[in-house]
Write an enzyme that holds these catalytic residues in place. Structure first.
Site, PDB file in Angstrom:
ATOM      1  N   GLU A 125       0.939  -1.014  -0.024  1.00 35.16           N
ATOM      2  CA  GLU A 125       0.112  -0.018  -0.048  1.00 35.16           C
ATOM      3  C   GLU A 125       0.989   1.181   0.017  1.00 35.16           C
ATOM      4  OE1 GLU A 125      -4.301  -1.252   1.669  1.00 35.16           O
ATOM      5  OE2 GLU A 125      -3.010  -0.817   3.379  1.00 35.16           O
ATOM      6  N   CYS A 138       3.362   8.460   1.176  1.00 29.45           N
ATOM      7  CA  CYS A 138       3.954   7.848   2.196  1.00 29.45           C
ATOM      8  C   CYS A 138       4.196   6.418   1.531  1.00 29.45           C
ATOM      9  CB  CYS A 138       2.841   7.628   3.266  1.00 29.45           C
ATOM     10  SG  CYS A 138       3.243   6.594   4.532  1.00 29.45           S
ATOM     11  N   CYS A 145       6.217  -6.657   7.444  1.00 31.29           N
ATOM     12  CA  CYS A 145       7.380  -6.379   8.458  1.00 31.29           C
ATOM     13  C   CYS A 145       7.685  -7.344   9.428  1.00 31.29           C
ATOM     14  CB  CYS A 145       6.878  -5.039   9.232  1.00 31.29           C
ATOM     15  SG  CYS A 145       8.251  -4.215  10.427  1.00 31.29           S
ATOM     16  N   CYS A 149       5.592  -4.826  15.912  1.00 29.33           N
ATOM     17  CA  CYS A 149       5.069  -4.024  16.987  1.00 29.33           C
ATOM     18  C   CYS A 149       3.610  -4.216  17.171  1.00 29.33           C
ATOM     19  CB  CYS A 149       5.421  -2.544  16.259  1.00 29.33           C
ATOM     20  SG  CYS A 149       7.099  -2.228  16.296  1.00 29.33           S
ATOM     21  N   CYS A 152       0.656  -2.505  15.422  1.00 28.64           N
ATOM     22  CA  CYS A 152       0.739  -1.915  14.005  1.00 28.64           C
ATOM     23  C   CYS A 152       0.194  -3.094  13.208  1.00 28.64           C
ATOM     24  CB  CYS A 152       2.315  -1.765  13.657  1.00 28.64           C
ATOM     25  SG  CYS A 152       2.515  -1.470  11.850  1.00 28.64           S
ATOM     26  N   GLY A 212       6.599  -1.651   6.397  1.00 28.31           N
ATOM     27  CA  GLY A 212       7.995  -2.034   6.443  1.00 28.31           C
ATOM     28  C   GLY A 212       8.660  -1.161   7.458  1.00 28.31           C
ATOM     29  N   SER A 244      11.562   7.026   8.404  1.00 28.51           N
ATOM     30  CA  SER A 244      11.042   6.657  10.182  1.00 28.51           C
ATOM     31  C   SER A 244      11.565   5.166  10.258  1.00 28.51           C
ATOM     32  CB  SER A 244       9.796   6.568  10.192  1.00 28.51           C
ATOM     33  OG  SER A 244       9.175   6.302  11.458  1.00 28.51           O
ATOM     34  N   CYS A 386      -1.164   5.981  10.256  1.00 28.16           N
ATOM     35  CA  CYS A 386      -0.044   5.403  10.616  1.00 28.16           C
ATOM     36  C   CYS A 386      -0.237   4.036  11.319  1.00 28.16           C
ATOM     37  CB  CYS A 386       0.642   6.282  12.043  1.00 28.16           C
ATOM     38  SG  CYS A 386       1.226   7.903  11.111  1.00 28.16           S
TER      39      CYS A 386
HETATM   40  N1  SAH Z   1       8.721   0.726  10.596  1.00 19.96           N
HETATM   41  C1  SAH Z   1       9.145   2.236  10.570  1.00 19.96           C
HETATM   42  C2  SAH Z   1       8.003   3.185   9.821  1.00 19.96           C
HETATM   43  C3  SAH Z   1       6.514   2.921   9.521  1.00 19.96           C
HETATM   44  S1  SAH Z   1       5.485   2.927  10.927  1.00 19.96           S
HETATM   45  C4  SAH Z   1       8.866   2.568  11.882  1.00 19.96           C
HETATM   46  O1  SAH Z   1       8.278   1.831  12.812  1.00 19.96           O
HETATM   47  O2  SAH Z   1       8.936   3.774  12.482  1.00 19.96           O
HETATM   48  C5  SAH Z   1       5.168   4.705  10.836  1.00 19.96           C
HETATM   49  C6  SAH Z   1       5.014   5.277  12.335  1.00 19.96           C
HETATM   50  O3  SAH Z   1       3.688   4.855  12.802  1.00 19.96           O
HETATM   51  C7  SAH Z   1       5.945   4.395  13.521  1.00 19.96           C
HETATM   52  O4  SAH Z   1       6.052   5.653  14.306  1.00 19.96           O
HETATM   53  C8  SAH Z   1       4.770   3.661  14.197  1.00 19.96           C
HETATM   54  O5  SAH Z   1       5.303   3.252  15.491  1.00 19.96           O
HETATM   55  C9  SAH Z   1       3.630   4.276  13.943  1.00 19.96           C
HETATM   56  N2  SAH Z   1       2.523   3.449  14.467  1.00 19.96           N
HETATM   57  C10 SAH Z   1       2.324   1.983  13.946  1.00 19.96           C
HETATM   58  N3  SAH Z   1       0.940   1.677  14.391  1.00 19.96           N
HETATM   59  C11 SAH Z   1       0.208   2.605  14.594  1.00 19.96           C
HETATM   60  C12 SAH Z   1      -0.927   2.809  15.243  1.00 19.96           C
HETATM   61  N4  SAH Z   1      -1.738   1.702  15.201  1.00 19.96           N
HETATM   62  N5  SAH Z   1      -1.471   4.099  15.658  1.00 19.96           N
HETATM   63  C13 SAH Z   1      -0.520   5.044  15.504  1.00 19.96           C
HETATM   64  N6  SAH Z   1       0.645   5.166  15.145  1.00 19.96           N
HETATM   65  C14 SAH Z   1       1.141   3.885  14.686  1.00 19.96           C
HETATM   66 FE1  SF4 Z   2       6.846  -1.806  13.846  1.00 23.09          FE
HETATM   67 FE2  SF4 Z   2       7.292   0.058  11.952  1.00 23.09          FE
HETATM   68 FE3  SF4 Z   2       7.136  -2.614  11.266  1.00 23.09          FE
HETATM   69 FE4  SF4 Z   2       4.881  -1.278  12.093  1.00 23.09          FE
HETATM   70  S1  SF4 Z   2       6.095  -1.131  10.108  1.00 23.09           S
HETATM   71  S2  SF4 Z   2       5.671  -3.371  12.866  1.00 23.09           S
HETATM   72  S3  SF4 Z   2       5.486  -0.001  13.648  1.00 23.09           S
HETATM   73  S4  SF4 Z   2       8.657  -1.510  12.512  1.00 23.09           S
END
Ligand code: SAH
Ligand code: SF4
Length: 398
Positions: A125, A138, A145, A149, A152, A212, A244, A386
């Site tokens: 996406e 974006c 990924c 987390c 996410c 990712g 990021s 996000c």
């Molecule tokens: N992998 C990278 C970039 C993609 S995620 C990273 O983790 O930084 C982009 C941002 O969205 C990150 O700061 C992540 O922590 C945040 N994020 C992930 N899931 C989210 C959610 N459910 N609500 C708000 N922010 C979220």
């Molecule tokens: Fe974590 Fe970023 Fe991967 Fe989502 S995309 S699992 S926030 S590292």
């Protein structure tokens, strides 16, 4: 023929330039050649290739301009290329753009989400955002990924595969084409009566915050950034690109040592090792103290601030005590904090912090001299916010 070439290019997500190298290697001449994806190449690599084929760099420069300045997507639309050069390029290279499998627009008209098909039928996406007075793409660096987390959606779906440089670049080209009006033009140009934008905007801002972890796919991402920033091509300013990371320490150190003036955002979410590791499992691999040391090194080496991202989850990491702990952790650093109220995902039951508590958190950080913003919640109705990007039709590899 074009389809066959595309299919071959689909297998080309193994290392880039493989076929160009194997062709020039005497012991590999019987290996069937796989066309190289043009979008995997930097301009310098393309020029070198053209010279190796016996043409001048001028022809390669014209090809580059067609692809990146004019957004041309097929060989047939390149009449100014000499026929012999075009025939050679066509036999050695393929132009792998990513077709749109589906497309959604948010109810306010400011966010577009594209589901794009990769040559091996995996999906990713990409999001076009038209707010805060500018247009931003974006883009994704991986399908899925591996970092897991918990809050996410991309993490919840697991890792599918790395994207190639060309697949990262093609997302930006798609958004650029959409903005120019060559794809979904009219609808995008006037998505809503409130849109401050006009037709034929160019893509100027990119955030690597899609699906990712960019520093887990370091080489491909950096090659893509070099291509996106090329002044003879899309010419996106490096300072208009934000990468990021979840906190891949070796990647941050490497980025600190390299001269790519992109902005770095680091996802923090916890102010102690224990609290962070609950939300961000890879904190066990790269603990908070090592992450902070890498960030301080980056700031000192690049003489540039870091943007810390903090997903605000009600009752989990949004208390006043936590805000003070973040303040103590980051005090003295050249840093800015972006607070992101949790966006909903299928696999996590938490709630976003309310507006008042978010503002209080922000005020406490200000007491520590840390500038802090609360990110606008946009595109949530189409799961384009996000951490909401995910696809269901990808089978994990192996
Ligand atoms: N992998 C990278 C970039 C993609 S995620 C990273 O983790 O930084 C982009 C941002 O969205 C990150 O700061 C992540 O922590 C945040 N994020 C992930 N899931 C989210 C959610 N459910 N609500 C708000 N922010 C979220
Ligand atoms: Fe974590 Fe970023 Fe991967 Fe989502 S995309 S699992 S926030 S590292």
């Amino acid at each position: 023929m074009a389809n066959r070439r595309l299919a071959l290019c689909g297998r080309g997500f193994t290392p880039r330039l493989v076929s160009a190298r194997s062709r020039s290697h005497p012991s590999r001449t019987n290996v069937p050649a796989t066309p190289v994806n043009f979008y995997d190449l930097t301009r310098a690599e393309l020029l070198a290739l053209a010279v190796r084929w016996g043409f001048t760099p001028v022809h390669a420069a014209r090809l580059w301009a067609y692809a990146y300045r004019e957004g041309v997507e097929s060989w047939a639309e390149m009449p100014e290329l000499p026929a012999r050069f075009r025939a050679k390029a066509e036999s050695e290279l393929c132009l792998v753009r990513l077709p749109v499998a589906s497309e959604q627009q948010s109810s306010d008209g400011f966010t577009h989400k594209y589901l794009l098909s990769l040559p091996d039928d995996r999906r990713i996406e990409t999001v076009l955002m038209r707010y805060t007075g500018r247009v931003t793409a974006c883009i994704s660096s991986q399908a899925g990924c591996a970092m897991g987390c918990v809050f996410c959606a991309t993490g919840q779906m697991g890792f599918v595969r790395h994207l190639t440089p060309g697949e990262i670049v093609a997302q930006a080209l798609h958004v650029d084409a959409a903005l120019r009006g060559s794809e979904t033009g009219a609808a995008l140009a006037q998505p809503h009566s409130l849109s401050p934008h006009s037709r034929h905007e160019r893509l100027r801002n990119i955030v690597l915050m899609g699906m990712g972890e960019p520093l887990h796919n370091y080489d491909a991402v950096m090659t893509a950034i070099d291509i996106l920033c090329d002044p003879a091509g899309l010419a996106v300013g490096a300072r208009k690109i934000t990468l990021s990371t979840v906190g891949v320490v070796p990647g941050i150190i490497r980025l600190a040592d390299e001269a790519r003036p992109v902005h770095l955002a680091v996802s923090l979410h916890g102010a102690t090792q224990e609290e962070r590791a609950v939300l961000v499992p890879v904190a066990k691999k790269w603990p908070l103290d090592e992450l902070m040391a890498a960030c301080r090194y980056y700031i000192a080496r690049q003489e540039r601030r870091i943007f810390y991202e903090w997903t605000l989850i009600e009752g989990k990491n949004d208390s006043a005590e936590t805000a003070h702990a973040v303040g103590r952790l980051l005090r003295g650093q050249q840093a800015q904090v972006n607070l992101i109220p949790l966006n909903p995902t299928a696999g996590y039951a938490g709630e976003p912090t309310g507006r008042e508590s978010a503002r209080h958190f922000q005020q406490i950080l200000a007491e520590y001299g840390l500038p802090c913003t609360v990110r606008q919640r946009r595109g949530i109705d189409i799961a384009a916010g996000c951490g909401q990007l995910a696809t269901t039709d990808n089978k994990p590899v192996g």
